[in-house]
Design an enzyme around this catalytic site. Structure first.
Site, mmCIF file in Angstrom:
data_model
loop_
_atom_site.group_PDB
_atom_site.id
_atom_site.type_symbol
_atom_site.label_atom_id
_atom_site.label_comp_id
_atom_site.label_asym_id
_atom_site.label_seq_id
_atom_site.Cartn_x
_atom_site.Cartn_y
_atom_site.Cartn_z
ATOM 1 N N GLY A 1 0.642 -1.322 -0.205
ATOM 2 C CA GLY A 1 0.061 -0.003 0.039
ATOM 3 C C GLY A 1 0.818 1.105 0.096
ATOM 4 O O GLY A 1 0.090 2.261 -0.210
ATOM 5 N N CYS B 1 -6.016 -8.484 -2.568
ATOM 6 C CA CYS B 1 -5.570 -7.224 -2.132
ATOM 7 C C CYS B 1 -5.807 -6.185 -2.761
ATOM 8 O O CYS B 1 -5.843 -6.063 -4.006
ATOM 9 C CB CYS B 1 -4.086 -7.386 -2.243
ATOM 10 S SG CYS B 1 -3.149 -5.937 -1.896
ATOM 11 N N SER C 1 -4.706 -3.161 -2.794
ATOM 12 C CA SER C 1 -3.740 -2.105 -3.273
ATOM 13 C C SER C 1 -3.351 -2.829 -4.567
ATOM 14 O O SER C 1 -3.252 -2.092 -5.633
ATOM 15 C CB SER C 1 -2.576 -2.018 -2.394
ATOM 16 O OG SER C 1 -3.000 -1.674 -1.012
ATOM 17 N N CYS D 1 -8.839 -2.777 2.437
ATOM 18 C CA CYS D 1 -7.794 -3.431 2.662
ATOM 19 C C CYS D 1 -8.063 -4.971 3.412
ATOM 20 O O CYS D 1 -8.648 -4.730 4.374
ATOM 21 C CB CYS D 1 -6.968 -2.686 3.737
ATOM 22 S SG CYS D 1 -5.491 -3.589 3.902
ATOM 23 N N THR D 2 -7.558 -5.841 2.464
ATOM 24 C CA THR D 2 -7.981 -7.185 2.977
ATOM 25 C C THR D 2 -7.572 -7.675 4.463
ATOM 26 O O THR D 2 -7.931 -8.447 5.123
ATOM 27 C CB THR D 2 -7.606 -8.247 2.084
ATOM 28 O OG1 THR D 2 -6.195 -8.105 1.798
ATOM 29 C CG2 THR D 2 -8.283 -8.294 0.772
HETATM 30 N N1 DGL Z 1 -3.743 -6.358 2.084
HETATM 31 C C1 DGL Z 1 -3.654 -5.294 1.308
HETATM 32 C C2 DGL Z 1 -4.557 -4.359 0.790
HETATM 33 O O1 DGL Z 1 -5.773 -4.998 0.601
HETATM 34 C C3 DGL Z 1 -2.106 -4.534 1.242
HETATM 35 C C4 DGL Z 1 -1.683 -4.167 2.473
HETATM 36 C C5 DGL Z 1 -0.386 -3.649 2.191
HETATM 37 O O2 DGL Z 1 0.381 -4.352 1.908
HETATM 38 O O3 DGL Z 1 -0.128 -2.283 2.215
HETATM 39 O O4 DGL Z 1 -4.545 -3.390 0.375
#
Ligand code: DGL
Length: 242
Positions: free
Chosen positions: A39, A66, A68, A172-173
């Site tokens: 992110g 994800c 991002s 964000c997951t």
């Molecule tokens: N889990 C991710 C998302 O849904 C990424 C979080 C990250 O690595 O910044 O954005």
């Protein structure tokens, strides 16, 4: 059919777990810990990394578990010439189907700055107020779940509440893993998570029904990272060098 499910860390497990409830298959879950966090990356950097990761595994379907990474899904599709399922479109469709017209989005810097949610939701006459919550990702990734996290969420709720949203999107997951905590602090507002809407899209893309699933959990981090992820999640993570 081999399905690659990618996130920067543990967040995408929410999408994988929901998918496994609906469909069987051969899955590889990749926690791209070496490139964590996604992110804060520049979108070109992230796209190049995703092309590299997908190229490493010969797979039939890619699931960007994800948000991002999902902001560059169409460019990735073009580059790798494979079906790519992302999390943003199914989530926006869910918002539309449930007639929400005023929502707040909690997401990483990259997701907020991409404007992908904002443009998709504005198209269906839904107003979005977005909040950068990248700080939360570090807490979830490292399994830090105490008072400091509560205080951060309280502060966030103080900023979100005056907007009177009908729902808050966990954009964000990683945030799906602390949903219980968020629900306790963000009272009287619906919480929308991408996991189930995305799992339904993955299931609809799986043509061959397999009764038993095989899942391999991998990390691009070192052995200490694999050990931490295994302890934290209860799944056995092995290392892969990409
Ligand atoms: N889990 C991710 C998302 O849904 C990424 C979080 C990250 O690595 O910044 O954005």
């Amino acid at each position: 059919m081999k399905i690659l499910v990618v996130d920067s860390g543990v967040g995408g497990l929410t999408v994988l777990d929901s998918t496994l409830q609906l469909v069987g298959g051969n899955f590889v879950y990749l926690a791209d810990s070496k490139f964590f966090p996604y992110g804060t990356k520049d979108k070109h950097q992230l796209l190049d990394r995703l092309v590299q990761v997908v190229g490493h595994f010969g797979c039939d379907l890619v699931v960007l578990a994800c948000n991002s990474a999902s902001t560059v899904a169409s460019q990735l599709r073009h580059k790798v010439q494979l079906p790519v399922v992302e999390v943003i479109t199914p989530t926006c469709n869910y918002i539309f189907e449930n007639s929400y017209t005023n929502v707040c989005l909690l997401a990483t810097d990259l997701t907020v700055a991409s404007g992908v949610y904002q443009s998709k939701l504005n198209d269906v006459c839904c107003t979005v107020k977005a909040f950068n919550c990248g700080e939360l990702v570090q807490y979830v990734e490292n399994g830090i779940n105490g008072k400091a996290l509560d205080m951060l969420l309280q502060k966030l709720w103080q900023n979100v509440a005056p907007n009177n949203p009908q729902c808050v999107i966990l954009g964000c997951t990683h945030f799906g893993l602390i949903r219980d905590k968020i629900e306790k602090i963000f009272r009287d507002v619906d919480i929308v998570d991408c996991a189930i809407p995305t799992a339904k899209v993955v299931a609809s893309g799986v043509k061959q029904w397999v009764e038993e699933s095989l899942v391999i959990y991998l990390t691009t981090g070192d052995t200490a990272c694999a050990k931490r992820l295994s302890l934290q999640t209860g799944y056995t993570f092995d290392c892969v060098d990409i």
